[in-house]
Write an enzyme that holds these catalytic residues in place. Structure first.
Site, mmCIF file in Angstrom:
data_model
loop_
_atom_site.group_PDB
_atom_site.id
_atom_site.type_symbol
_atom_site.label_atom_id
_atom_site.label_comp_id
_atom_site.label_asym_id
_atom_site.label_seq_id
_atom_site.Cartn_x
_atom_site.Cartn_y
_atom_site.Cartn_z
ATOM 1 N N ARG A 54 -18.178 15.831 13.115
ATOM 2 C CA ARG A 54 -18.711 16.279 14.402
ATOM 3 C C ARG A 54 -19.637 17.490 14.219
ATOM 4 N NH1 ARG A 54 -17.706 15.262 19.623
ATOM 5 N NH2 ARG A 54 -15.892 13.957 19.181
ATOM 6 N N MET A 70 -8.887 2.878 8.621
ATOM 7 C CA MET A 70 -8.033 1.768 8.215
ATOM 8 C C MET A 70 -7.138 1.310 9.372
ATOM 9 S SD MET A 70 -6.876 2.640 4.315
ATOM 10 C CE MET A 70 -7.851 2.036 2.962
ATOM 11 N N HIS A 121 -9.875 4.829 1.287
ATOM 12 C CA HIS A 121 -8.545 5.110 0.751
ATOM 13 C C HIS A 121 -8.157 6.582 0.746
ATOM 14 C CE1 HIS A 121 -8.927 0.933 -0.445
ATOM 15 N NE2 HIS A 121 -7.628 0.922 -0.618
ATOM 16 N N ARG A 164 1.265 -5.272 -5.261
ATOM 17 C CA ARG A 164 1.411 -6.508 -4.513
ATOM 18 C C ARG A 164 1.580 -7.613 -5.536
ATOM 19 N NH1 ARG A 164 -2.349 -3.520 -1.469
ATOM 20 N NH2 ARG A 164 -1.692 -3.236 0.705
ATOM 21 N N ARG A 169 -5.926 -2.407 9.143
ATOM 22 C CA ARG A 169 -5.873 -3.878 9.098
ATOM 23 C C ARG A 169 -6.159 -4.459 10.484
ATOM 24 N NH1 ARG A 169 -0.794 -6.235 5.995
ATOM 25 N NH2 ARG A 169 0.269 -5.187 7.717
ATOM 26 N N THR A 229 3.923 2.567 5.974
ATOM 27 C CA THR A 229 2.550 2.070 5.982
ATOM 28 C C THR A 229 1.736 2.900 6.953
ATOM 29 O OG1 THR A 229 1.108 0.231 6.656
ATOM 30 C CG2 THR A 229 3.321 0.287 7.614
ATOM 31 N N ILE A 230 0.545 3.307 6.545
ATOM 32 C CA ILE A 230 -0.272 4.129 7.426
ATOM 33 C C ILE A 230 -0.778 3.334 8.619
ATOM 34 C CG2 ILE A 230 -0.968 5.621 5.514
ATOM 35 C CD1 ILE A 230 -3.794 4.337 5.764
ATOM 36 N N ASP A 231 -0.721 2.003 8.554
ATOM 37 C CA ASP A 231 -1.198 1.177 9.658
ATOM 38 C C ASP A 231 -0.308 1.279 10.890
ATOM 39 O OD1 ASP A 231 -3.127 0.302 7.868
ATOM 40 O OD2 ASP A 231 -1.991 -1.475 7.302
ATOM 41 N N GLY A 277 0.811 -1.212 0.000
ATOM 42 C CA GLY A 277 0.000 0.000 0.000
ATOM 43 C C GLY A 277 0.843 1.260 0.000
ATOM 44 N N ASP A 281 2.071 -0.636 11.858
ATOM 45 C CA ASP A 281 2.021 -1.953 12.495
ATOM 46 C C ASP A 281 3.284 -2.785 12.289
ATOM 47 O OD1 ASP A 281 1.736 -2.410 9.784
ATOM 48 O OD2 ASP A 281 0.031 -3.772 9.979
ATOM 49 N N ALA A 307 -13.571 11.592 20.594
ATOM 50 C CA ALA A 307 -14.625 10.618 20.307
ATOM 51 C C ALA A 307 -15.110 9.954 21.598
ATOM 52 C CB ALA A 307 -14.111 9.561 19.334
ATOM 53 N N ASP A 362 4.982 -4.961 6.326
ATOM 54 C CA ASP A 362 5.353 -6.294 6.770
ATOM 55 C C ASP A 362 5.439 -7.294 5.617
ATOM 56 O OD1 ASP A 362 5.702 -8.175 9.177
ATOM 57 O OD2 ASP A 362 4.075 -9.134 8.097
ATOM 58 N N ARG A 381 -25.465 7.256 11.522
ATOM 59 C CA ARG A 381 -24.910 7.210 10.174
ATOM 60 C C ARG A 381 -23.510 6.589 10.220
ATOM 61 N NH1 ARG A 381 -29.442 8.161 9.419
ATOM 62 N NH2 ARG A 381 -30.408 9.837 8.197
#
Length: 319
Positions: free
Chosen positions: A154, A169, A249, A71, A171, A125-127, A10, A129, A186, A102, A243
């Site tokens: 809000r 996002m 993305h 990928r 994962r 990676t934006i995750d 990604g 992780d 939140a 990863d 809602r």
């Protein structure tokens, strides 16, 4: 030495600043530089070309990656990895910098164990992780995209006495959801790492609604797979019209923030220097407690990233 750079998996903001710094810095070091376009698929298909300053001029502010990514299922087969290696040797490329996550690092671990190629990974990676590093390129930009969306949601939630569920996002990692929940105020955060306690939360929110609360913001990590469940629960148990907004993305795109541009520079300089100073490299640049260092790729891929305890505990303090 000829060096190459590629993006895999990604995309994330910060890749283009890293690509620019790679070309500029390696040139100052007297090295030839190459782009491997379209990631692992491009490596197999020989989408390799020499990089110039003209290629990277004016890309600092652009999200995504100018050399594109992919990928690749084919890379799991030895014959395609062999073809990829032969493509690199044809250009006399001895070292590769890989911007990815990863899955990309696992692929390069396999590749570098079979063939004589030096590799340094930059976590992108934006995750957020990747085991062994506190930060991955693109995370700050993604968080700012989420923050902007939440601030606007809000506004409309409070205007219509509604609940909004915002799916982000990540994962199997709840990092984006937790941090976004903290900085947006939140009321609900749902992530894969922590069991969702409906009863206690329902009691608190019902009390607040009885005493004037007129809207609720819930942030749900995609990996929790509970967006529909939370939607039904809020409507049925709290009685609020609800809602769902799935940000999707848009979180990958956007102009890289100042922080991501600066981190891209540092990650890349460390990666280039390491490739020039070491043979048989299969490392990943990591960032912890304000310092950059290197970890063996085997250590990275053999462990699973865990959210810091302070972030897990922060869920208990959401109001």
């Amino acid at each position: 030495m000829a060096l190459a750079i590629m993006c895999s998996g990604g995309d994330s903001a910060g890749m283009n600043p890293s690509i620019k710094k790679f070309v500029d810095y390696a040139y100052k070091k007297g090295q030839r530089t190459y782009f491997i376009e379209k990631g692992l698929e491009g490596l197999i298909d020989n989408n390799i070309r020499e990089a110039t300053h003209k290629d990277v001029a004016g890309i600092m502010h652009i999200g995504g990656t100018i050399i594109r990514s992919s990928r690749s299922k084919r890379f799991f087969e030895y014959k395609y990895r062999k073809r990829a290696y032969e493509n690199l040797k044809a250009f006399d490329i001895e070292g590769i910098i890989v911007l990815g996550g990863d899955g990309s690092f696992r692929a390069m671990q396999r590749f570098s164990s079979e063939f004589d190629i030096n590799f340094v990974g930059i976590p992108a990676t934006i995750d957020n992780d990747i085991y062994g590093t506190e930060y991955c390129l693109g995370v700050d930009t993604a968080l700012n995209v989420i923050r902007d969306a939440l601030d606007k949601i809000r506004d409309t939630a409070s205007s219509f006495d509604r609940a909004f569920i915002v799916e982000v996002m990540g994962r199997e990692c709840g990092y984006l959801a937790v941090v976004s929940s903290i900085i947006s105020g939140a009321e609900i955060c749902v992530i894969p790492e922590v069991a969702f306690e409906k009863k206690s939360l329902e009691k608190r929110l019902k009390f607040e609604i009885e005493h004037g609360r007129n809207y609720v913001i819930a942030i749900v990590s995609e990996g929790a797979k509970k967006t529909s469940e939370i939607h039904s629960w809020i409507q049925e148990s709290l009685g609020l019209e609800t809602r769902v907004s799935i940000l999707g993305h848009i979180q990958r795109g956007g102009n890289p923030t100042v922080y991501d541009r600066m981190m891209a520079f540092d990650f890349t300089i460390f990666a280039v220097d390491y490739l020039l100073e070491h043979n048989n490299s299969n490392k990943v640049v990591v960032y912890n407690k304000g310092e950059f260092s290197f970890m063996e790729i085997e250590d990275i891929v053999s462990h699973t990233y865990q959210l810091p305890s302070r972030l897990l505990e922060a869920i208990n303090y959401l109001d």
